[in-house]
Write an enzyme that holds these catalytic residues in place. Structure first.
Site, PDB file in Angstrom:
ATOM      1  CG  ASP A 164      -8.151   6.382  -7.782  1.00  0.00           C
ATOM      2  OD1 ASP A 164      -9.087   7.203  -7.652  1.00  0.00           O
ATOM      3  OD2 ASP A 164      -8.103   5.567  -8.731  1.00  0.00           O
TER       4      ASP A 164
ATOM      5  CG  HIS B  78     -14.023  -1.667  -2.505  1.00  0.00           C
ATOM      6  ND1 HIS B  78     -13.772  -2.264  -3.709  1.00  0.00           N
ATOM      7  CD2 HIS B  78     -15.169  -2.228  -2.038  1.00  0.00           C
ATOM      8  CE1 HIS B  78     -14.733  -3.147  -3.974  1.00  0.00           C
ATOM      9  NE2 HIS B  78     -15.594  -3.139  -2.979  1.00  0.00           N
TER      10      HIS B  78
ATOM     11  CB  CYS C  88      -8.538   3.528  19.556  1.00  0.00           C
ATOM     12  SG  CYS C  88      -7.694   4.619  18.402  1.00  0.00           S
TER      13      CYS C  88
ATOM     14  CB  CYS D 239      -6.288   3.002  15.158  1.00  0.00           C
ATOM     15  SG  CYS D 239      -5.554   2.081  16.525  1.00  0.00           S
TER      16      CYS D 239
ATOM     17  NE  ARG E  85      -2.651  -0.018  -5.863  1.00  0.00           N
ATOM     18  CZ  ARG E  85      -3.975   0.011  -5.934  1.00  0.00           C
ATOM     19  NH1 ARG E  85      -4.703  -0.511  -4.980  1.00  0.00           N
ATOM     20  NH2 ARG E  85      -4.592   0.564  -6.956  1.00  0.00           N
TER      21      ARG E  85
ATOM     22  CB  CYS F 263      -2.731   4.635  16.950  1.00  0.00           C
ATOM     23  SG  CYS F 263      -4.301   5.538  17.062  1.00  0.00           S
TER      24      CYS F 263
ATOM     25  CB  THR G 289     -16.286  -2.221 -12.368  1.00  0.00           C
ATOM     26  OG1 THR G 289     -16.231  -3.338 -11.483  1.00  0.00           O
ATOM     27  CG2 THR G 289     -17.716  -1.923 -12.746  1.00  0.00           C
ATOM     28  CB  SER G 290     -13.866  -7.064 -14.098  1.00  0.00           C
ATOM     29  OG  SER G 290     -13.793  -7.195 -12.696  1.00  0.00           O
TER      30      SER G 290
ATOM     31  CE1 TYR H 112      -4.113  -1.651  -0.253  1.00  0.00           C
ATOM     32  CE2 TYR H 112      -3.033  -3.226   1.191  1.00  0.00           C
ATOM     33  CZ  TYR H 112      -4.057  -2.904   0.322  1.00  0.00           C
ATOM     34  OH  TYR H 112      -5.021  -3.830   0.018  1.00  0.00           O
TER      35      TYR H 112
HETATM   36  N1  APR Z   1     -11.206   2.267 -19.901  1.00  0.00           N
HETATM   37  C1  APR Z   1     -12.307   1.583 -19.501  1.00  0.00           C
HETATM   38  N2  APR Z   1     -12.267   0.367 -18.940  1.00  0.00           N
HETATM   39  C2  APR Z   1     -11.044  -0.191 -18.771  1.00  0.00           C
HETATM   40  C3  APR Z   1      -9.845   0.457 -19.161  1.00  0.00           C
HETATM   41  C4  APR Z   1      -9.966   1.753 -19.755  1.00  0.00           C
HETATM   42  N3  APR Z   1      -8.913   2.447 -20.158  1.00  0.00           N
HETATM   43  N4  APR Z   1      -8.808  -0.362 -18.873  1.00  0.00           N
HETATM   44  C5  APR Z   1      -9.333  -1.470 -18.323  1.00  0.00           C
HETATM   45  N5  APR Z   1     -10.685  -1.373 -18.266  1.00  0.00           N
HETATM   46  C6  APR Z   1     -11.665  -2.331 -17.745  1.00  0.00           C
HETATM   47  C7  APR Z   1     -11.234  -3.784 -17.871  1.00  0.00           C
HETATM   48  O1  APR Z   1     -11.634  -4.304 -19.136  1.00  0.00           O
HETATM   49  C8  APR Z   1     -11.978  -4.444 -16.709  1.00  0.00           C
HETATM   50  O2  APR Z   1     -13.248  -4.915 -17.113  1.00  0.00           O
HETATM   51  O3  APR Z   1     -11.798  -2.094 -16.354  1.00  0.00           O
HETATM   52  C9  APR Z   1     -12.175  -3.303 -15.700  1.00  0.00           C
HETATM   53  C10 APR Z   1     -11.309  -3.428 -14.453  1.00  0.00           C
HETATM   54  O4  APR Z   1     -11.668  -4.593 -13.742  1.00  0.00           O
HETATM   55  P1  APR Z   1     -10.885  -5.036 -12.419  1.00  0.00           P
HETATM   56  O5  APR Z   1      -9.438  -5.003 -12.667  1.00  0.00           O
HETATM   57  O6  APR Z   1     -11.489  -6.304 -11.978  1.00  0.00           O
HETATM   58  O7  APR Z   1     -11.209  -3.852 -11.393  1.00  0.00           O
HETATM   59  P2  APR Z   1     -12.525  -3.608 -10.532  1.00  0.00           P
HETATM   60  O8  APR Z   1     -13.732  -4.121 -11.237  1.00  0.00           O
HETATM   61  O9  APR Z   1     -12.519  -2.189 -10.118  1.00  0.00           O
HETATM   62  O10 APR Z   1     -12.246  -4.520  -9.279  1.00  0.00           O
HETATM   63  C11 APR Z   1     -13.165  -4.513  -8.213  1.00  0.00           C
HETATM   64  O11 APR Z   1     -11.668  -5.827  -6.925  1.00  0.00           O
HETATM   65  O12 APR Z   1      -9.629  -6.450  -6.025  1.00  0.00           O
HETATM   66  C12 APR Z   1     -10.742  -5.699  -5.878  1.00  0.00           C
HETATM   67  O13 APR Z   1     -10.890  -4.041  -4.304  1.00  0.00           O
HETATM   68  C13 APR Z   1     -10.501  -4.253  -5.633  1.00  0.00           C
HETATM   69  O14 APR Z   1     -12.048  -2.442  -6.000  1.00  0.00           O
HETATM   70  C14 APR Z   1     -11.436  -3.562  -6.599  1.00  0.00           C
HETATM   71  C15 APR Z   1     -12.441  -4.652  -6.921  1.00  0.00           C
END
Ligand code: APR
Length: 241
Positions: free
Chosen positions: A96, A111, A122, A119, A58, A138, A181-182, A55
């Protein structure tokens, strides 16, 4: 139709073009690090130093990261929706702070946040821009180690923040958009079902169709800096007529 109660869910894809990395793509963060080691309470108890190193790196990367056209478009959308008397809630899975840097205000970090600590003893919570170490005390109770300060991020097996608030809003929204998001991680991956149950229009914007793209009424595929900017511009035109 003009939408008045909008929920936008974002994931790592929205910040990919700002250099923050995604998790499950080829070369993603979970192909380089074992998530059981760095993103679970058990991993932290086993090896706090490894978790802090992960972390800290990051958090350092975040210092120089800048919001991209997708973050900026979503901040613009919030302003226009509010001016027109509507409501927009941005729910992000990202730890972020690029939505804030872009100017979004109505924002929930389900998240947690990289630049905050909590902490374990506490419950003190606060902003944190520096590196964190197992012997960092802390500021409130003086605890250190695994009973002391940890990143204020939600690990696998922990309860995301703001869930009641999110489900409450999903039950009355008229537009739900899922961006970058995936669709692999619950509960966020299930929000589209809640939104559909309330009769909301649902939209997916992603580089490519996600695991649950069939659940969405509309899809726009390509880099977030392009597709989000275009989609937001179209929506704003409809709101402003
Ligand atoms: N523009 C749009 N989409 C994109 C781009 C881009 N430039 N680059 C990648 N992607 C898409 C990918 O195709 C994928 O479907 O973003 C998605 C990212 O998926 P993940 O990597 O699984 O991220 P996320 O869905 O945010 O993960 C959810 O998983 O590990 C945990 O806590 C972590 O918050 C996170 C959670």
């Amino acid at each position: 139709m003009t939408f008045r109660r909008i929920i936008v869910l974002t994931g790592a894809g929205v910040s990919a073009e700002s250099g923050m990395g995604t998790f499950r793509d080829k070369d993603g963060i979970w192909t380089q690090h074992n998530l059981e080691d760095v993103a679970t309470p058990e991993g932290f108890l086993r090896n706090p130093r490894l978790v802090h190193d992960f972390y800290n790196a990051r958090r350092r990367a975040l210092r120089d990261a800048k919001p991209n056209a997708a973050h900026l478009a979503l901040a613009r959308l919030e302003q226009v929706v509010k001016r027109s008397g509507g409501d927009l809630m941005l729910v992000t899975q990202n730890v972020d702070n690029l939505h804030e840097k872009a100017g979004s205000h109505s924002l929930l970090h389900m998240h947690g946040e990289l630049a905050r600590v909590i902490c374990a003893s506490c419950g003190a919570r606060g902003a944190w821009d520096d590196d964190l170490f197992a012997d960092t005390e802390c500021w409130r109770c003086g605890a250190t180690g695994v009973r002391g300060l940890r990143p204020d991020v939600v690990w696998f097996g922990e309860m995301p923040y703001g869930i009641d608030d999110i489900y409450g809003r999903l039950s009355s929204c008229d537009l739900f958009a899922s961006i970058g998001t995936s669709g692999e991680v619950y509960p966020a991956a299930g929000f589209v079902h809640e939104a559909r149950r309330s009769g909301a229009h649902t939209v997916e914007l992603n580089l490519e169709p996600s695991a649950n793209h069939h659940d969405f009424g509309e899809g726009h595929y390509g880099p977030a800096t392009q597709v989000v900017d275009e989609w937001v511009s179209g929506l704003i035109r409809k709101i402003e007529v």
